[in-house]
Design a protein around this motif. Structure first.
Motif, short mmCIF file in Angstrom:
data_model
loop_
_atom_site.label_atom_id
_atom_site.label_comp_id
_atom_site.label_asym_id
_atom_site.label_seq_id
_atom_site.Cartn_x
_atom_site.Cartn_y
_atom_site.Cartn_z
N TYR A 1 0.83 -1.18 0.04
CA TYR A 1 0.11 -0.10 0.10
C TYR A 1 0.90 1.20 0.05
O TYR A 1 1.55 1.54 1.07
N ARG A 2 0.99 2.16 -1.10
CA ARG A 2 1.61 3.26 -1.18
C ARG A 2 1.02 4.27 -1.73
O ARG A 2 0.43 4.16 -2.96
N ASP A 3 0.75 5.49 -1.09
CA ASP A 3 0.16 6.67 -1.51
C ASP A 3 -1.36 6.39 -2.01
O ASP A 3 -1.80 7.09 -3.03
N GLY A 4 -2.01 5.58 -1.18
CA GLY A 4 -3.33 5.32 -1.33
C GLY A 4 -3.77 4.28 -2.59
O GLY A 4 -4.77 4.10 -3.10
N ARG A 5 -2.71 3.70 -3.03
CA ARG A 5 -2.89 2.82 -4.29
C ARG A 5 -2.11 1.36 -3.89
O ARG A 5 -1.09 1.49 -3.24
N ASP A 18 0.69 -1.15 -4.96
CA ASP A 18 1.76 -1.39 -5.66
C ASP A 18 1.57 -2.85 -6.54
O ASP A 18 2.07 -3.91 -5.85
#
Length: 194
Positions: free
Chosen positions: A149-153, A155
């Motif tokens: 989970y990175r920056d609301g998305r 990966d």
């Protein structure tokens, strides 16, 4: 033929539970999302020899299921879970796969799955001549490994989900090409019809 045309398909590695408590695990590659508000996903579940699969029977009984998303390291376990066991036999027990309790539904989720979606049955729609049915579930809880989970998305490169192609063949996403985003009108919410 169609399973070689509509590719790659992400695999819904589904855990369900019978009324007597037997945990069923099975992979389904005819899987997609149906709505993002509320979050809903759908899985096509066919029949074998005209008989309903354990997964479908269990969902009808409890109105609940969990979709686990496997990563590439789990491809052999995903394939092994496709073996047809008797209804009283648990695939997770036979394969030695660890489960963990779900938060909002009775069927457990897979401890090793990097993503799990806890679902409550929304609807079932029959299609075609073979008895296949499209099961739609509303997602009540999403479990995501922190590393994905990175920056609301999500990966997706890091996830490396197991994808199905024709026959007993599996694939990963392969090369991902990132292009400049295209401007789009924001989605709206449709008022319920009275």
């Amino acid at each position: 033929m169609i399973s070689g045309i509509v590719v790659p398909r992400p695999i819904a590695w589904m855990t369900t539970q019978s009324p007597s408590g037997v945990v069923n695990l099975a992979p389904f590659s005819c899987f997609t999302f149906v709505s993002n508000s509320p979050l809903m996903v759908g899985v096509n579940i066919g029949r074998k020899g005209g008989r309903e699969k354990d997964t479908a029977r269990n969902i009808r009984a409890l109105d609940q299921f969990v979709i686990n998303i496997a990563d590439w390291s789990m491809v052999e376990a995903v394939h092994a879970s496709a073996v047809e066991y008797e209804a009283h036999e648990s695939e997770v027990e036979r394969l030695g796969i660890t489960v963990t309790p779900s938060d909002t539904v009775t069927p457990p989720r897979l401890a090793m799955a990097p993503i799990s979606l806890e679902c409550r049955l929304h609807s079932i729609t029959a299609y075609g001549d073979t008895g296949a049915e499209f099961f739609v579930g509303q997602v009540g809880r999403v479990h995501i490994a922190d590393s994905l989970y990175r920056d609301g998305r999500i990966d997706t490169r890091a996830l490396q989900p197991v994808c199905r192609i024709a026959g007993a063949n599996y694939a990963t996403l392969g090369e991902i090409r990132e292009l400049k985003p295209v401007a789009q009108t924001p989605k709206g919410v449709i008022e319920p019809r009275s």
